[in-house]
Write a protein that holds these residues in place. Structure first.
Motif, mmCIF file in Angstrom:
data_model
loop_
_atom_site.group_PDB
_atom_site.id
_atom_site.type_symbol
_atom_site.label_atom_id
_atom_site.label_comp_id
_atom_site.label_asym_id
_atom_site.label_seq_id
_atom_site.Cartn_x
_atom_site.Cartn_y
_atom_site.Cartn_z
ATOM 1 N N TRP A 158 -49.710 15.774 -104.496
ATOM 2 C CA TRP A 158 -49.869 16.650 -105.212
ATOM 3 C C TRP A 158 -51.298 17.524 -103.949
ATOM 4 C CZ3 TRP A 158 -49.632 14.947 -110.775
ATOM 5 C CH2 TRP A 158 -48.438 14.804 -111.536
ATOM 6 N N ALA A 159 -50.947 18.595 -103.950
ATOM 7 C CA ALA A 159 -51.811 19.763 -103.618
ATOM 8 C C ALA A 159 -52.778 20.836 -104.973
ATOM 9 C CB ALA A 159 -51.845 20.110 -101.744
ATOM 10 N N PRO A 160 -54.004 20.655 -104.853
ATOM 11 C CA PRO A 160 -53.850 22.076 -106.064
ATOM 12 C C PRO A 160 -54.343 23.563 -105.170
ATOM 13 C CG PRO A 160 -56.319 20.288 -105.212
ATOM 14 C CD PRO A 160 -54.474 19.810 -105.188
ATOM 15 N N ALA A 236 -49.669 36.386 -115.470
ATOM 16 C CA ALA A 236 -48.486 35.914 -114.627
ATOM 17 C C ALA A 236 -48.525 35.402 -113.386
ATOM 18 C CB ALA A 236 -47.794 36.861 -115.171
ATOM 19 N N VAL A 237 -48.015 34.216 -113.017
ATOM 20 C CA VAL A 237 -48.520 33.242 -112.046
ATOM 21 C C VAL A 237 -47.224 33.579 -110.636
ATOM 22 C CG1 VAL A 237 -48.582 31.109 -111.605
ATOM 23 C CG2 VAL A 237 -49.734 31.250 -113.425
ATOM 24 N N SER A 266 -52.092 35.035 -107.958
ATOM 25 C CA SER A 266 -50.941 33.247 -106.892
ATOM 26 C C SER A 266 -51.508 32.386 -106.186
ATOM 27 C CB SER A 266 -50.583 34.373 -106.037
ATOM 28 O OG SER A 266 -49.725 34.215 -105.151
ATOM 29 N N GLU A 267 -51.290 31.140 -105.927
ATOM 30 C CA GLU A 267 -52.139 31.024 -104.963
ATOM 31 C C GLU A 267 -51.906 30.932 -103.483
ATOM 32 O OE1 GLU A 267 -50.692 26.957 -104.075
ATOM 33 O OE2 GLU A 267 -48.595 27.234 -105.007
ATOM 34 N N LEU A 281 -42.911 25.185 -106.542
ATOM 35 C CA LEU A 281 -44.389 25.075 -106.615
ATOM 36 C C LEU A 281 -45.182 25.986 -107.512
ATOM 37 C CD1 LEU A 281 -44.291 24.836 -102.577
ATOM 38 C CD2 LEU A 281 -44.502 22.840 -103.451
ATOM 39 N N ARG A 282 -44.475 27.387 -107.260
ATOM 40 C CA ARG A 282 -45.482 28.106 -108.334
ATOM 41 C C ARG A 282 -45.484 27.196 -109.680
ATOM 42 N NH1 ARG A 282 -43.224 32.168 -111.185
ATOM 43 N NH2 ARG A 282 -41.293 31.015 -111.467
ATOM 44 N N ASN A 283 -44.619 27.372 -110.823
ATOM 45 C CA ASN A 283 -44.790 26.567 -111.625
ATOM 46 C C ASN A 283 -45.818 25.826 -111.643
ATOM 47 O OD1 ASN A 283 -42.014 27.315 -112.310
ATOM 48 N ND2 ASN A 283 -40.220 25.591 -111.569
ATOM 49 N N ARG A 284 -45.656 24.433 -111.105
ATOM 50 C CA ARG A 284 -46.937 23.377 -111.256
ATOM 51 C C ARG A 284 -48.242 24.065 -111.486
ATOM 52 N NH1 ARG A 284 -48.601 24.848 -105.914
ATOM 53 N NH2 ARG A 284 -50.220 24.226 -105.076
ATOM 54 N N ILE A 285 -48.387 26.149 -111.550
ATOM 55 C CA ILE A 285 -49.726 26.277 -111.146
ATOM 56 C C ILE A 285 -49.946 26.550 -112.966
ATOM 57 C CG2 ILE A 285 -50.720 28.180 -110.819
ATOM 58 C CD1 ILE A 285 -51.009 26.237 -108.136
#
Length: 553
Positions: A158-160, A236-237, A266-267, A281-285
């Motif tokens: 995984w990656a933060p 909101a992400v 946003s990342e 991938l956004r959902n993991r945030i």
């Protein structure tokens, strides 16, 4: 010759990218190079003392399409391999020759993406990465960094995020120890929207942070619910960069989130396009930010199920709202409950079993201005509340069809008038005759009551009340977001906080009632005239108890 000249450049002049030293700027560049979450990049960062060291090391590599070899490139490659091997070991994972070969291929793609930046100086890159100063950037060393996202580093595959871009108030990300995520399908029905809105409003009203994805349907209902709490904060992400926030239909929602001390994050760098793969991938945030995740409604292949699965992997508590088994909108939630991945959500209005104890204002919609006026209008509001309770208990006119009600029990005057025209009942027919014979006086009374009511309102309060009545006549009692849209269409722009202040003032006067996220306007004949009669029966020197008594006559 170029390198010595760079070292002698004055500090006031921009530096080339090869000399980047800022940690946050280096992290933004590395994020651009990785083009999304990348466990190989995290391993290299773990093997480096600073992000700027890794960034300079990557720039020193020869571009993959550049011909020839030199010792400078070979030395840079060796240092980069050492960073990767050291970081992987620190992460608790052993590497194989195949892993190193794959790393060479991936790191070459990193270097290729950095090529356009090498022609710029650090100031130009800083402008690109901040959208010309519109966005802030958070790194793990910042005090507003949400530490719970670091849970994404528990596993080596995984990656933060390396950093987070944002717009709005960065302190929102740490304003709640255990945020609540509310997610669901874009194509939800009224049941899903209502569930998301009620839970978010209740949670935000008790000081909890509400997190969602900013999409249509369930996400939007959750964000609007948090804003309807008055001072409630929501995040909101987004799946792409902040220059591509979407959908466009929610642009007003995003403006309200920012205006009400929320955050849009946003990342990914601002210019990143939100491709389909980035949403998962956004959902993991979203899952990592939250302590508890509520799936309000989800179809069989909804992206909200991906968020729930991330939550399960991260050890978050997941709850799902059950639904009818013959409706496809509920298939996903029912399956989560059946498979034991989610607990059954028992209530959308009682969140005591979902959230930790309240740590915000008890009355989230009450502002300082409302508190000041509350002491003046206490007696009047108690009298109006008693009148509303009596009206709810009053029997309705007999009819074959039950009278439509608003505000949870008070009959809609239009529905009552229609029920009186039922010619199958003689008593109703006689009532209709009596009504027609006295109609001019009733109409005049309505006008007088409305005039007297408007005279005691400010211009803004009268505007809001008129908009509520207009919405109510067309489609029934509006939600706060619908009311703001109605006001905007009329050319009146109110911030969420200011609108909640006006609604609170109107509610204290007994002109409206807030119920289940909807704003219900009381009929002027039932409310304004009763207040007018109450005031006319009170002597100037009468105590507050007299006004209560007069208001209940």
């Amino acid at each position: 010759m170029a390198q010595p000249m760079m070292k002698t450049m004055p500090e006031s002049q921009p530096q080339p990218m090869a000399m980047v030293e800022s940690d946050w700027l280096a992290r933004t560049v590395l994020t651009l190079a990785a083009d999304g979450p990348d466990a190989f990049m995290i391993a290299c960062l773990l093997g480096s003392d600073q992000a700027a060291d890794l960034c300079r090391n990557l720039i020193e590599l020869r571009a993959p399409n550049q011909a020839g070899t030199d010792s400078h490139h070979d030395a840079a490659r060796t240092r980069l391999d050492e960073r990767f091997l050291k970081g992987t070991a620190r992460w608790g994972r052993q590497t194989s020759p195949e892993d190193l070969t794959r790393f060479h291929k991936i790191s070459n793609s990193w270097r290729r993406r950095l090529t356009p930046l090498l022609a710029m100086d650090t100031d130009q890159v800083r402008t690109i990465m901040t959208g010309g100063g519109r966005f802030w950037v958070l790194t793990p060393s910042d005090p507003c960094w949400p530490g719970q996202v670091d849970d994404l580093a528990r596993r080596s595959d995984w990656a933060p995020p390396l950093c987070l871009w944002g717009q709005g108030n960065p302190e929102t990300l740490i304003c709640c120890d255990r945020p609540l995520a509310v997610v669901g399908s874009r194509t939800c029905d009224e049941y899903g929207r209502s569930t998301a809105h009620q839970i978010a409003r209740k949670a935000a009203g008790e000081g909890h942070l509400v997190v969602s994805g900013g999409a249509m349907g369930t996400d939007a209902a959750a964000h609007w619910g948090a804003l309807a709490a008055g001072g409630g904060r929501t995040v909101a992400v987004f799946a792409g960069g902040l220059l591509h926030m979407g959908p466009k239909r929610n642009s007003r929602l995003f403006e309200n989130i920012e205006a009400d001390s929320g955050a849009l994050i946003s990342e990914l760098p601002p210019g990143t396009i939100p491709e389909a793969r980035r949403f998962l991938l956004r959902n993991r945030i979203i899952a990592a930010l939250a302590s508890d995740i509520v799936v309000a409604q989800a179809r069989h292949r909804s992206g909200a199920l991906n968020t729930a699965n991330w939550g399960v992997e991260l050890g978050r508590r997941v709850l799902a709202a059950p639904g009818r088994i013959d409706q496809p909108e509920n298939t996903g939630c029912n399956r989560l409950i059946h498979e034991g991945k989610a607990e059954l959500l028992l209530s959308a209005s009682d969140i005591r079993d979902i959230c930790h104890p309240a740590h915000g204002p008890v009355h989230p919609g009450k502002s300082v201005r409302q508190e000041a006026s509350a002491s003046v209008n206490t007696a009047e509001s108690r009298g109006n509340q008693t009148n509303r309770e009596n009206a709810r208990r009053a029997p309705t006119v007999g009819s074959n069809h039950p009278a439509q009600t608003i505000n949870g029990g008070q009959p809609d005057p239009t529905a009552l008038e229609q029920s009186r025209t039922d010619r199958d009942r003689p008593s109703t027919h006689s009532q209709n005759k009596e009504k027609s014979s006295t109609q001019p006086s009733n109409s005049g009374t309505d006008n007088e009551c409305k005039k007297a009511e408007d005279e005691c309102l400010t211009k803004e309060e009268a505007t809001v009340l008129a908009a509520i009545r207009a919405c109510q006549r067309r489609n029934g009692p509006p939600m706060t977001g619908q009311l703001r849209a109605e006001l905007a269409d009329q050319g009146h722009e109110f911030s969420v906080r200011h609108l909640m202040q006006l609604l609170g003032s109107l509610e204290i006067r007994g002109l409206i009632n807030m119920q289940d996220g909807c704003v219900v306007a009381e009929h002027p004949k039932n409310q304004a005239c009763q207040r007018q009669r109450s005031k006319s029966t009170i002597q100037p020197s009468a105590p507050a108890d007299s006004s209560v008594l007069g208001g209940t006559k």
